[in-house]
Design a protein around this motif. Structure first.
Motif, PDB file in Angstrom:
ATOM      1  N   MET A 128      36.896  32.240  33.059  1.00 57.27           N
ATOM      2  CA  MET A 128      38.001  31.946  33.657  1.00 57.27           C
ATOM      3  C   MET A 128      37.592  32.377  35.424  1.00 57.27           C
ATOM      4  SD  MET A 128      41.744  33.936  32.347  1.00 57.27           S
ATOM      5  CE  MET A 128      41.250  35.591  30.941  1.00 57.27           C
ATOM      6  N   VAL A 129      36.283  31.476  35.840  1.00 60.29           N
ATOM      7  CA  VAL A 129      36.116  32.331  37.310  1.00 60.29           C
ATOM      8  C   VAL A 129      36.770  31.513  38.220  1.00 60.29           C
ATOM      9  CG1 VAL A 129      33.346  32.173  36.740  1.00 60.29           C
ATOM     10  CG2 VAL A 129      34.383  30.027  36.897  1.00 60.29           C
ATOM     11  N   SER A 130      37.509  30.629  37.985  1.00 60.16           N
ATOM     12  CA  SER A 130      38.465  30.480  39.515  1.00 60.16           C
ATOM     13  C   SER A 130      39.623  30.824  39.203  1.00 60.16           C
ATOM     14  CB  SER A 130      38.857  28.650  38.880  1.00 60.16           C
ATOM     15  OG  SER A 130      39.610  28.793  37.869  1.00 60.16           O
ATOM     16  N   VAL A 131      40.398  32.092  38.352  1.00 57.97           N
ATOM     17  CA  VAL A 131      41.458  33.175  38.496  1.00 57.97           C
ATOM     18  C   VAL A 131      40.520  33.796  38.897  1.00 57.97           C
ATOM     19  CG1 VAL A 131      42.531  33.812  37.247  1.00 57.97           C
ATOM     20  CG2 VAL A 131      42.150  30.988  36.816  1.00 57.97           C
ATOM     21  N   GLU A 132      41.512  34.871  40.016  1.00 58.57           N
ATOM     22  CA  GLU A 132      41.403  36.157  40.800  1.00 58.57           C
ATOM     23  C   GLU A 132      40.710  37.044  39.106  1.00 58.57           C
ATOM     24  OE1 GLU A 132      41.899  38.702  43.908  1.00 58.57           O
ATOM     25  OE2 GLU A 132      44.685  37.734  43.857  1.00 58.57           O
ATOM     26  N   GLN A 133      40.459  37.748  39.064  1.00 55.54           N
ATOM     27  CA  GLN A 133      40.325  38.834  38.092  1.00 55.54           C
ATOM     28  C   GLN A 133      41.324  39.792  38.025  1.00 55.54           C
ATOM     29  OE1 GLN A 133      36.004  38.910  38.829  1.00 55.54           O
ATOM     30  NE2 GLN A 133      35.535  39.353  36.453  1.00 55.54           N
ATOM     31  N   VAL A 134      41.333  40.528  36.773  1.00 54.56           N
ATOM     32  CA  VAL A 134      42.869  41.660  36.798  1.00 54.56           C
ATOM     33  C   VAL A 134      41.469  43.122  37.972  1.00 54.56           C
ATOM     34  CG1 VAL A 134      43.552  43.874  36.065  1.00 54.56           C
ATOM     35  CG2 VAL A 134      43.759  41.531  35.309  1.00 54.56           C
ATOM     36  N   SER A 135      40.261  43.080  38.020  1.00 56.39           N
ATOM     37  CA  SER A 135      40.102  44.483  39.045  1.00 56.39           C
ATOM     38  C   SER A 135      39.903  43.846  39.996  1.00 56.39           C
ATOM     39  CB  SER A 135      37.911  44.005  38.649  1.00 56.39           C
ATOM     40  OG  SER A 135      37.912  42.531  38.277  1.00 56.39           O
ATOM     41  N   ASN A 136      40.034  42.783  40.265  1.00 54.71           N
ATOM     42  CA  ASN A 136      40.356  41.682  42.104  1.00 54.71           C
ATOM     43  C   ASN A 136      41.540  42.110  42.827  1.00 54.71           C
ATOM     44  OD1 ASN A 136      37.972  41.197  43.561  1.00 54.71           O
ATOM     45  ND2 ASN A 136      38.200  39.069  42.051  1.00 54.71           N
ATOM     46  N   MET A 137      42.973  42.069  41.625  1.00 54.91           N
ATOM     47  CA  MET A 137      44.368  42.307  41.945  1.00 54.91           C
ATOM     48  C   MET A 137      44.406  43.860  41.913  1.00 54.91           C
ATOM     49  SD  MET A 137      45.358  39.815  39.602  1.00 54.91           S
ATOM     50  CE  MET A 137      46.302  39.238  39.936  1.00 54.91           C
ATOM     51  N   PHE A 138      44.117  45.090  40.873  1.00 53.27           N
ATOM     52  CA  PHE A 138      45.258  46.323  40.928  1.00 53.27           C
ATOM     53  C   PHE A 138      43.156  47.506  41.828  1.00 53.27           C
ATOM     54  CE2 PHE A 138      47.231  44.165  38.171  1.00 53.27           C
ATOM     55  CZ  PHE A 138      48.679  45.190  38.330  1.00 53.27           C
ATOM     56  N   ILE A 190      47.631  33.280  34.754  1.00 51.55           N
ATOM     57  CA  ILE A 190      47.564  31.771  33.304  1.00 51.55           C
ATOM     58  C   ILE A 190      48.232  30.964  34.163  1.00 51.55           C
ATOM     59  CG2 ILE A 190      49.206  31.605  31.133  1.00 51.55           C
ATOM     60  CD1 ILE A 190      49.790  34.540  30.901  1.00 51.55           C
ATOM     61  N   ARG A 191      49.653  30.787  35.107  1.00 52.38           N
ATOM     62  CA  ARG A 191      50.001  29.596  35.316  1.00 52.38           C
ATOM     63  C   ARG A 191      48.638  29.370  36.355  1.00 52.38           C
ATOM     64  NH1 ARG A 191      55.528  32.531  37.603  1.00 52.38           N
ATOM     65  NH2 ARG A 191      56.962  32.169  35.271  1.00 52.38           N
ATOM     66  N   ASP A 192      48.074  30.267  36.749  1.00 50.50           N
ATOM     67  CA  ASP A 192      46.950  29.180  37.580  1.00 50.50           C
ATOM     68  C   ASP A 192      45.894  29.243  37.554  1.00 50.50           C
ATOM     69  OD1 ASP A 192      47.532  30.183  40.144  1.00 50.50           O
ATOM     70  OD2 ASP A 192      47.108  31.744  40.464  1.00 50.50           O
ATOM     71  N   ASP A 206      49.946  41.827  18.585  1.00 50.99           N
ATOM     72  CA  ASP A 206      48.817  41.501  19.475  1.00 50.99           C
ATOM     73  C   ASP A 206      49.339  39.495  19.777  1.00 50.99           C
ATOM     74  OD1 ASP A 206      48.006  43.940  19.556  1.00 50.99           O
ATOM     75  OD2 ASP A 206      45.940  43.577  18.126  1.00 50.99           O
ATOM     76  N   SER A 207      49.256  38.900  18.676  1.00 51.12           N
ATOM     77  CA  SER A 207      49.113  37.168  18.596  1.00 51.12           C
ATOM     78  C   SER A 207      51.459  37.560  19.513  1.00 51.12           C
ATOM     79  CB  SER A 207      49.556  37.155  17.650  1.00 51.12           C
ATOM     80  OG  SER A 207      50.339  37.032  16.375  1.00 51.12           O
ATOM     81  N   THR A 208      52.274  38.190  18.874  1.00 49.51           N
ATOM     82  CA  THR A 208      53.796  37.959  19.436  1.00 49.51           C
ATOM     83  C   THR A 208      53.829  38.706  20.923  1.00 49.51           C
ATOM     84  OG1 THR A 208      54.314  38.641  17.113  1.00 49.51           O
ATOM     85  CG2 THR A 208      55.935  39.123  18.996  1.00 49.51           C
ATOM     86  N   VAL A 209      53.140  39.230  21.316  1.00 46.03           N
ATOM     87  CA  VAL A 209      52.589  40.153  22.438  1.00 46.03           C
ATOM     88  C   VAL A 209      52.851  38.604  23.645  1.00 46.03           C
ATOM     89  CG1 VAL A 209      51.791  41.295  24.282  1.00 46.03           C
ATOM     90  CG2 VAL A 209      53.221  42.798  22.221  1.00 46.03           C
ATOM     91  N   ALA A 210      50.769  38.429  23.630  1.00 45.22           N
ATOM     92  CA  ALA A 210      50.782  37.289  23.758  1.00 45.22           C
ATOM     93  C   ALA A 210      51.061  35.796  24.071  1.00 45.22           C
ATOM     94  CB  ALA A 210      49.088  37.161  22.750  1.00 45.22           C
ATOM     95  N   SER A 211      51.966  35.801  22.844  1.00 46.69           N
ATOM     96  CA  SER A 211      52.361  34.756  23.143  1.00 46.69           C
ATOM     97  C   SER A 211      54.062  34.639  23.597  1.00 46.69           C
ATOM     98  CB  SER A 211      53.264  34.408  21.202  1.00 46.69           C
ATOM     99  OG  SER A 211      51.997  34.040  20.713  1.00 46.69           O
ATOM    100  N   LYS A 212      54.225  35.454  23.489  1.00 43.33           N
ATOM    101  CA  LYS A 212      55.591  35.854  24.229  1.00 43.33           C
ATOM    102  C   LYS A 212      55.093  35.667  26.137  1.00 43.33           C
ATOM    103  CE  LYS A 212      59.681  36.929  25.813  1.00 43.33           C
ATOM    104  NZ  LYS A 212      60.889  35.880  25.663  1.00 43.33           N
ATOM    105  N   LEU A 213      53.733  36.344  26.343  1.00 46.64           N
ATOM    106  CA  LEU A 213      53.950  36.160  27.851  1.00 46.64           C
ATOM    107  C   LEU A 213      53.157  34.584  28.024  1.00 46.64           C
ATOM    108  CD1 LEU A 213      52.966  38.371  29.852  1.00 46.64           C
ATOM    109  CD2 LEU A 213      50.837  38.863  28.517  1.00 46.64           C
ATOM    110  N   MET A 214      52.628  33.977  27.161  1.00 49.94           N
ATOM    111  CA  MET A 214      52.682  32.817  28.119  1.00 49.94           C
ATOM    112  C   MET A 214      54.025  31.882  27.097  1.00 49.94           C
ATOM    113  SD  MET A 214      49.100  32.023  27.740  1.00 49.94           S
ATOM    114  CE  MET A 214      49.020  30.574  27.963  1.00 49.94           C
TER     115      MET A 214
END
Ligand code: GLN
Length: 525
Positions: free
Chosen positions: A1-11, A216-218, A235-243
Motif C-alpha cells: 500500500m505504498v502509494s496510499v497514505e498510512q493511517v499513521s500519517n493521518m492521525f 480504499i478509494r485512493d 470481521d468479514s462483515t465489517v470489512a465488506s460493509k466498509l468496502m
C-alpha cells in the motif's frame, strides 16, 4: 500500500517499539482507549525506514538483559527525532545503558505491586499519579543515575523508579503503566501522550470510517474491482460493509457454503448482508464437494487442511465466474486481518509459527495475481465491533461469538458425514437459542455443541437405544489465550439437556465440559 497514505500519517501517532514484553501490545491498547493512535513495531525498526514521524516514542519492556551480548537495542536515530521518549522497564534500562551503562542484576527479582513516590510536584508525566499502586516485573536494575538524568520518582525497592533527562523530555520508569494492576497507569500514559507529546485525541471510529473510505478509494482507483470471502462473522462483515461504502458494487463478496456451517447460516448471512447491508454477495453452495472430500477422514489436522484447500479451490473457481463491467478487472482481494494478527507476525519474538490453515490466503494471491487489501489491519477487535455498530450492523452480529474456519467439521469428532453434521448442528442451535433466551449470550465468549461419536446406552420410549453424546462447551475469556468454563446454573443445563435428547435424533446423553484452557483448548479438535 505504498502509494496510499498510512493511517499513521493521518492521525497523530505514538510509536511503540517492542522489545518482546508480554505486555507490549497493551501499551498500544491503553493509548487508543483515550483516542490516541499508537502503532507497535519491533525494536529493531530503523527510524529512517519508518515513512512517518511519530509524535512520541515508547520503548517497551522485554525479557532480555540490556547488558547481555545478544540483547536487542534501539536505533539511536530515535533520539534525533526530537520527540518525547518513554522507556518502560527494559526500555528504561536501555536508556540507562546508552547513557552510562549503569545496569546490572538486582539482588532480588521484584514482581508485584509497589507504591509510587513522586519527588517533584511539577513534572508533567507524573501529574495525578503520586502514591498510586504500580506493577513491577524485573530482575535487573539501575545501579546509578544515567548520565544527565535526574531521579523524579522512587518506590521502596527502586531508588530509580522514575528518571528524566535534565533538559529533554526523555523518561524512564521501572514499572509497567500499561497493566491494569498499575491503578493510575493510564493517567501516566495519557500525561505522556497528550501533555508531553501533544497528540490530538482524535482516534475515533467515526474519524476512521471517513479516512478509511478515502484510503480504499485512493488505493482501488476509479475502476478496479475487489473480491472477498465472507464468513458470517463480524470481521468479514465489517470489512465488506466498509468496502461497499467505499466502492459500492465494485466489491464482490462470496460466501462459500462448505456444508459445515451452522444451521441455516448461508440463508441467514444472505438475508443480513444483502437485504440488510446492501452488500453485493454471491452464495455458493459447495457443501457436497466439501463433504465428499472429508469422507473417511478422522484426523483433525487433515480435516482442516482439506477444508482450507477446498475453500481456495472453490473460491478461485467462483471468482473467475464474476465478470466485472467491460474492460475492468478484479485486482484486489479483501481480507479482514486485525491488528493482533499483524502484531503477532511482526512482534520481536519473530514470526509466529502457527498459521491458521483456513485463514491462509497466500495461495489465492499467487494464483490469482491479486493484491491484498486489509482495511481492518490497524484495529483491535473491540474497535472493529464499535466500527460495525457505527456502520449499522446489528448488535447480534457485531457481538457474535467467534466461529472456526473449519466450522462444525472440528465439532463433529471423528468422521464428518452429512448425518453427523446435522446432529451437531441441531444440538448447537438449541443450545445457542437457550443461551440467547436466558440473556447469557453476551456474557459468554464462545459457546458451542460438539458431537462425540461414542455409543452410549439410553432408554427411550421403553426401548434400549445406543446413541451418541453431545458435549456442551461455554467459555469466558478476554483474549482467548486462557479461558475458564462458564458457570451455568443447573436449571439451565437441565433445560438444554432435556431439549437436546428429546429433539435431536441420535443423541442419548448430554455432558458439560468443565475444563479450563490451559490445559485444554477451546475447541475439541
Ligand atoms: N529483563 C529485564 C529485567 O528483568 C526487563 C524486564 C521487563 O521489561 N519487564 O529487569
Amino acid at each position: 500500500m505504498v502509494s496510499v497514505e498510512q493511517v499513521s500519517n493521518m492521525f497523530d501517532t505514538i510509536l511503540v517499539l517492542d522489545f518482546g514484553s508480554q505486555y507490549s501490545h497493551l501499551i498500544t491498547r491503553r493509548l487508543r482507549e483515550f483516542n490516541v493512535y499508537a502503532e507497535m513495531l519491533p525494536c529493531t525498526q530503523k527510524i529512517s525506514e519508518l515513512g512517518w514521524t511519530p509524535k512520541g516514542v515508547i520503548l517497551s519492556g522485554g525479557p532480555y538483559s540490556v547488558y547481555a551480548e545478544d540483547a536487542p537495542h534501539v536505533d539511536h536515530a530515535v533520539f534525533d527525532l526530537n520527540v518525547p521518549i518513554l522507556g518502560i522497564c527494559y526500555g528504561m534500562q536501555e536508556l540507562a545503558w546508552i547513557n552510562g551503562k549503569q545496569v546490572g542484576r538486582g539482588e532480588k527479582r521484584e514482581y508485584g505491586p509497589a507504591t509510587l513516590n513522586v519527588l517533584t510536584k511539577d513534572d508533567p508525566l507524573f501529574q495525578g499519579v503520586d502514591n498510586s499502586r504500580v506493577w513491577m516485573s524485573h530482575g535487573d536494575k539501575l545501579h546509578g543515575l544515567p548520565t544527565n538524568f535526574k531521579v523524579i520518582a522512587t518506590s521502596d525497592n527502586s531508588p530509580y523508579c522514575g528518571v528524566v533527562h535534565e533538559t529533554k523530555p526523555i523518561y524512564g520508569i521501572q514499572f509497567h503503566p500499561e497493566v491494569t494492576h498499575s491503578t493510575l497507569g493510564k493517567v501516566l500514559l495519557k500525561n505522556f501522550a497528550v501533555n508531553l507529546c501533544k497528540t490530538k485525541q482524535n482516534w475515533t471510529m467515526e474519524n476512521f470510517i471517513d479516512s478509511e473510505i478515502q484510503r480504499i478509494r485512493d488505493l482501488v482507483g476509479p475502476t478496479a474491482e475487489v473480491i472477498g470471502a465472507v464468513s458470517g462473522g463480524v470481521d468479514s462483515t465489517v470489512a465488506s460493509k466498509l468496502m461497499t461504502e467505499a466502492i459500492g458494487d465494485r466489491f464482490h463478496a462470496i460466501l462459500v457454503d462448505n456444508g459445515v456451517l451452522r444451521l441455516d447460516e448461508a440463508k441467514n448471512v444472505k438475508k443480513t448482508l444483502v437485504d440488510g447491508l446492501g452488500i453485493n454477495l454471491k452464495v455458493v453452495d459447495a457443501s457436497e464437494e466439501f463433504l465428499s472430500k472429508l469422507k473417511g477422514v478422522t484426523d483433525p489436522e487433515q480435516k482442516r487442511k482439506i477444508i482450507g484447500h477446498t475453500f481456495i479451490h472453490v473460491f478461485e473457481r467462483e471468482a473467475a465466474l464474476i465478470k466485472p463491467k467491460d474492460g475492468q478487472e478484479i485486482k484486489f482481494l479483501l481480507q479482514g486481518t486485525l491488528y493482533p494478527d499483524v502484531i503477532e507476525s511482526i512482534s520481536f519474538k519473530g514470526p509466529s509459527q502457527t498459521i491458521k490453515t483456513h485463514h491462509n490466503v497466500g495461495g489465492l494471491l499467487d494464483d490469482m495475481k491479486l493484491q491484498l487489501i486489509e482495511p481492518l489491519r490497524e484495529l483491535f477487535k473491540d474497535e472493529v465491533r464499535h466500527l460495525g455498530e457505527l456502520l449499522g450492523i446489528s448488535h447480534e452480529l457485531v457481538w457474535r461469538h467467534p466461529f472456526p474456519g473449519p466450522g462444525i467439521a472440528i465439532r463433529v469428532l471423528g468422521e464428518v458425514t452429512k448425518e453427523q453434521v446435522a446432529i451437531a448442528r441441531h444440538a448447537d442451535s438449541i443450545y445457542i437459542e437457550e443461551i440467547r433466551k436466558h440473556g447469557l449470550y453476551d456474557k459468554i465468549s464462545q459457546a458451542f455443541a460438539c458431537l462425540l461419536p461414542v455409543k452410549t446406552v439410553g432408554v427411550q420410549g421403553d426401548n434400549r437405544v445406543y446413541d451418541q453424546v453431545i458435549a456442551l462447551r461455554a467459555i469466558e475469556t478476554t483474549d482467548f489465550m486462557t479461558c475458564d468454563w462458564f458457570p451455568f446454573d443447573h436449571a439451565f443445563l437441565k433445560k438444554v439437556s432435556s431439549r437436546i435428547v428429546n429433539e435431536v435424533d441420535g443423541v442419548a446423553r448430554v455432558v458439560y465440559d468443565i475444563t479450563s484452557k490451559p490445559p485444554a483448548t477451546v475447541e475439541w479438535e
